[in-house]
Design an enzyme around this catalytic site. Structure first.
Site, PDB file in Angstrom:
ATOM      1  N   TYR A 223     -65.468 -89.289  25.688  1.00 44.97           N
ATOM      2  CA  TYR A 223     -65.743 -90.607  25.093  1.00 44.97           C
ATOM      3  C   TYR A 223     -64.681 -91.609  25.571  1.00 44.97           C
ATOM      4  O   TYR A 223     -63.481 -91.300  25.582  1.00 44.97           O
ATOM      5  CB  TYR A 223     -65.740 -90.493  23.557  1.00 44.97           C
ATOM      6  CG  TYR A 223     -65.660 -91.835  22.870  1.00 44.97           C
ATOM      7  CD1 TYR A 223     -66.702 -92.757  22.994  1.00 44.97           C
ATOM      8  CD2 TYR A 223     -64.541 -92.204  22.127  1.00 44.97           C
ATOM      9  CE1 TYR A 223     -66.621 -94.003  22.391  1.00 44.97           C
ATOM     10  CE2 TYR A 223     -64.450 -93.445  21.515  1.00 44.97           C
ATOM     11  CZ  TYR A 223     -65.493 -94.344  21.658  1.00 44.97           C
ATOM     12  OH  TYR A 223     -65.411 -95.588  21.070  1.00 44.97           O
ATOM     13  N   GLY A 224     -65.128 -92.816  25.911  1.00 45.47           N
ATOM     14  CA  GLY A 224     -64.227 -93.813  26.489  1.00 45.47           C
ATOM     15  C   GLY A 224     -62.955 -94.034  25.696  1.00 45.47           C
ATOM     16  O   GLY A 224     -61.873 -94.179  26.261  1.00 45.47           O
ATOM     17  N   LYS A 232     -56.902 -97.769  24.076  1.00 42.78           N
ATOM     18  CA  LYS A 232     -56.110 -97.505  22.892  1.00 42.78           C
ATOM     19  C   LYS A 232     -54.920 -96.592  23.175  1.00 42.78           C
ATOM     20  O   LYS A 232     -53.949 -96.570  22.421  1.00 42.78           O
ATOM     21  CB  LYS A 232     -57.002 -96.910  21.803  1.00 42.78           C
ATOM     22  CG  LYS A 232     -58.053 -97.892  21.313  1.00 42.78           C
ATOM     23  CD  LYS A 232     -57.414 -99.199  21.003  1.00 42.78           C
ATOM     24  CE  LYS A 232     -58.269-100.215  20.267  1.00 42.78           C
ATOM     25  NZ  LYS A 232     -59.669-100.289  20.515  1.00 42.78           N
ATOM     26  N   MET A 274     -65.351-101.769  14.257  1.00 39.04           N
ATOM     27  CA  MET A 274     -66.649-101.922  13.580  1.00 39.04           C
ATOM     28  C   MET A 274     -66.568-102.778  12.332  1.00 39.04           C
ATOM     29  O   MET A 274     -67.309-102.556  11.366  1.00 39.04           O
ATOM     30  CB  MET A 274     -67.244-100.563  13.187  1.00 39.04           C
ATOM     31  CG  MET A 274     -67.769 -99.800  14.345  1.00 39.04           C
ATOM     32  SD  MET A 274     -68.784 -98.444  13.744  1.00 39.04           S
ATOM     33  CE  MET A 274     -69.589 -97.996  15.268  1.00 39.04           C
ATOM     34  N   CYS A 275     -65.652-103.734  12.295  1.00 41.23           N
ATOM     35  CA  CYS A 275     -65.558-104.607  11.126  1.00 41.23           C
ATOM     36  C   CYS A 275     -65.724-106.064  11.520  1.00 41.23           C
ATOM     37  O   CYS A 275     -65.228-106.961  10.824  1.00 41.23           O
ATOM     38  CB  CYS A 275     -64.236-104.393  10.415  1.00 41.23           C
ATOM     39  SG  CYS A 275     -64.095-102.762   9.691  1.00 41.23           S
ATOM     40  N   ALA A 389     -72.490 -95.995  19.913  1.00 44.78           N
ATOM     41  CA  ALA A 389     -72.933 -96.261  21.288  1.00 44.78           C
ATOM     42  C   ALA A 389     -72.384 -97.615  21.736  1.00 44.78           C
ATOM     43  O   ALA A 389     -72.224 -98.516  20.908  1.00 44.78           O
ATOM     44  CB  ALA A 389     -74.450 -96.265  21.347  1.00 44.78           C
TER      45      ALA A 389
HETATM   46  C1  SPV Z   1     -62.122 -99.170  18.694  1.00 43.25           C
HETATM   47  O1  SPV Z   1     -62.594 -98.125  18.219  1.00 43.25           O
HETATM   48  O2  SPV Z   1     -61.291 -99.861  18.070  1.00 43.25           O
HETATM   49  C2  SPV Z   1     -62.541 -99.633  20.022  1.00 43.25           C
HETATM   50  C3  SPV Z   1     -63.209 -98.712  20.898  1.00 43.25           C
HETATM   51  O3  SPV Z   1     -62.264-100.740  20.385  1.00 43.25           O
HETATM   52  S1  SPV Z   1     -62.161 -97.458  21.385  1.00 43.25           S
HETATM   53  O4  SPV Z   1     -62.026 -97.537  22.828  1.00 43.25           O
HETATM   54  O5  SPV Z   1     -62.774 -96.213  21.002  1.00 43.25           O
HETATM   55  O6  SPV Z   1     -60.865 -97.637  20.779  1.00 43.25           O
HETATM   56 MN    MN Z   2     -60.746-101.644  19.047  1.00 41.41          MN
END
Ligand code: SPV
Ligand code: MN
Length: 629
Positions: A223-224, A232, A274-275, A389
């Site tokens: 997963y990315g 991150k 997701m907020c 996704a």
């Molecule tokens: C997050 O989850 O805060 C993202 C995607 O921006 S990730 O690359 O999974 O961190």
């Molecule tokens: Mn993020």
């Protein structure tokens, strides 16, 4: 580690690849690559020098090797991650620390010694049968005080291709900086895959971050968020460096909010995954500079910020033509590069939950061939697309991106910092802190949010998430709060600090706002930082006047805003606010060593203000009971 890295590379690389690496005059780069080759033993090594030809080679490789599937629209591809690897893996992501280090909360750490041993064992020969890809990038704009050169090694062409869309190319920056470069280093090994190219070695999945060694290791991952080192994972390295140098690395969007008379005001906003971070950055009437990560520096008494990235790895669930017209447009336009991950593919077209059109009855998704009856490995029904996704694109493909601001080596001047979580019952939709210290403590460091599908595990659980950065911290939490407080001491014109909440509900559980209302809160923030509107002083901060919001609702959304709505949304919920303070104080006292003493004092002052308001006005107080200033 081979003794003479350049000799080792000369002997192990094809001449053209060796020449590209040797042209970077930095022994650390050579040693890092040589060391990883010796450990992972790839069949071949490809070094990307950012030429159009090399970039195209990797883009094609992602398709030729089955890591991406070409879709009907030219330039668009789809990628699938393993069913077990659909979000950031917090359990197996750990900071490598010296013995005895405790960062606080549930920040996951592992001692350096055992981590190194484990990595050496897991990574030995793990690239056999595969090609090692070496790429150079730059976090932040190039040739800037913010720039951090990064080397990424991966055996996934999908990762290399994604990073090409998400980050600034860095080969020339490495050549320019030579051995003076202070680099970050990333190594990713996909590990064993099945016939669909999805990862199978779940139990040996590891993401280890070595801040002292400026290196990130990601093994058996896909997963990315677990593999794209510069996202991150690099944040941990940058927070660690920022602590030493007195600047900030934040989980923040950057945007221009348009005010009266053509005024554009730069705002930075921190929201947990997701907020609403991307949807705020993408409010169609405004200007976007970034949607996920920012570096902030105090320069000449003001905050200047850059977007660390140049692309978007956005959540696709819920993206629809009406609410997200700009993204929707790009997702449906051929000609530029776009990677969809973990969506439903049918007839060469991507589909996802809540896209506003009916979904096809069958197709392919992260679980393989899919119908509404398909069951996943956990025996549960597989959703058509995963809730986490995503789509990956370059920001320059979005028509609301301010490319000049994005690439400005000096960054943009930030006038407001906004903090918002998923909070069903406590905070009002928007409020302004009384000043820097109150904002950092009572808004940023007190942020809580209900968990989402962005991380593996149960959803909807209220969690402590200071600055929306808890998942990415690499310094003790108390020290991080201290860094934020000290940052303010270097500012003569500090930005206003605001708390927002898009998720407030009534007692029956119904959301009190529409998704699109957030534009009004941003417009109010814009007016406030210029001193253009008055506010009501409540115990927790300044809130808008009904008449100002009424005008903003009419101007921005063409809709009325009743006094009743205002009262329901901005009612001060004193018991919930008091309970929140108790939770936050308890968390800091019990699980955050080195919390600055001011945090407790400022929260106690707020508690006292709430108690005396309750005495005079009761538990639930209409906003109109508070004085206008
Ligand atoms: C997050 O989850 O805060 C993202 C995607 O921006 S990730 O690359 O999974 O961190
Ligand atoms: Mn993020």
């Amino acid at each position: 580690m081979p003794e003479n890295a350049l000799v080792f590379l000369h002997d192990n690389l094809e001449a053209g690849q060796y020449a590209k690496l040797a042209a970077v005059d930095n022994p650390e780069v050579h040693e890092f690559v040589a060391g990883q080759i010796a450990l992972c033993r790839p069949d071949s090594v490809f070094v990307c020098d950012d030429s159009a030809q090399d970039v195209e080679y990797l883009r094609r490789a992602a398709r030729d090797r089955g890591e991406e599937i070409a879709l009907a629209l030219e330039g668009h591809t789809a990628h699938f991650d393993s069913c077990y690897d659909q979000g950031r893996d917090k359990k197996n992501t750990r900071l490598m620390v010296p013995p005895g280090t405790r960062l606080g909360g549930d920040i996951n750490t592992i001692e350096q010694g055992p981590a190194r041993e484990e990595l050496s064992r897991l990574m030995a020969g793990l690239m056999q049968g595969r090609e090692m890809i070496v790429r150079f990038f730059c976090l932040g704009p190039t040739s800037s005080p913010f720039s951090i050169p990064c080397i990424q090694i991966t055996d996934s062409a999908y990762v290399a291709h994604s990073e090409d869309l998400l980050y600034r190319k860095g080969y020339e920056e490495f050549r320019r900086q030579g051995s003076s470069a202070r680099i970050f280093r990333f190594i990713h090994c996909t590990g064993a895959v099945d016939e669909r190219k999805t990862c199978i070695d779940i139990k040996d999945r590891r993401v280890y971050i070595d801040c002292l060694g400026r290196t990130v290791y990601s093994v058996n991952t896909q997963y990315g968020g677990n593999t794209i080192g510069l996202k991150k994972l690099a944040m941990r390295l940058a927070i660690f460096r920022a602590e030493q140098e007195g600047w900030l690395t934040e989980h923040m969007l950057l945007m221009g909010v348009h005010g009266p008379g053509g005024r554009k005001t730069w705002v930075a906003g921190a929201y947990p995954s997701m907020c609403g971070k991307t949807s705020t950055a993408m409010i169609p009437s405004e200007t976007m500079v970034g949607d996920d990560i920012a570096y902030l520096r105090a320069l000449d008494g003001v905050v200047r910020a850059v977007n660390v990235e140049a692309g978007m790895f956005g959540i696709i669930q819920g993206i629809n033509a009406v609410d997200d017209p700009i993204i929707w447009d790009v997702l449906h336009t051929p000609g530029h590069q776009l990677i969809f991950s973990n969506v439903l593919i049918s007839d060469g077209k991507p589909h996802w939950i809540d896209m506003g059109t009916p979904l096809p009855p069958h197709g392919h998704n992260h679980s393989g061939a899919w119908t509404p009856e398909s069951l996943g490995p956990d025996g549960k029904k597989v959703p058509p697309s995963h809730p986490n996704a995503r789509f990956t694109l370059a920001l320059s493909d979005l028509k609301n991106t301010d490319v000049e601001a994005l690439e400005n080596p000096g960054g943009i001047l930030v006038r407001a910092l906004v903090y918002g979580g998923r909070d069903s019952d406590t905070w009002v939709p928007v409020q302004q802190a009384f000043g820097w210290e109150h904002g950092i403590i009572a808004k940023a460091a007190s942020l809580e949010s209900e968990t989402t599908a962005a991380t593996l595990g149960k959803e909807g659980v209220r969690e402590f998430n200071p600055m929306s950065n808890i998942d990415f911290l690499s310094v003790p939490i108390g020290r991080y709060v201290g860094m934020n407080l000290e940052f303010g001491e270097h500012l003569t014109t500090p930005p206003g600090i605001f708390g927002v909440n898009y998720f407030i509900r009534d007692r029956q559980g119904k959301f009190l706002n529409q998704r699109t209302d957030k534009v009004v809160w941003l417009k109010w923030i814009e007016l406030r930082v210029h001193g253009d509107v008055k506010a009501r002083r409540t115990p927790t901060g300044f809130i808008p006047l009904h008449e100002d919001l009424e005008k903003l609702f009419a101007d921005a959304l063409g809709k009325p805003y009743s006094l009743q709505d205002y009262e329901a949304q901005f009612m001060l919920r004193i018991p919930e606010n008091l309970a929140k303070i108790d939770r936050i104080v308890k968390t800091y006292r019990e699980s955050v060593p080195d919390t600055p003493a001011r945090l407790y004092e400022v929260l106690e002052e707020e508690r006292q203000r709430l108690l005396s308001a309750r005495e005079q006005l009761g538990d639930y107080v209409s906003p109109e009971r508070f004085p206008v200033e």
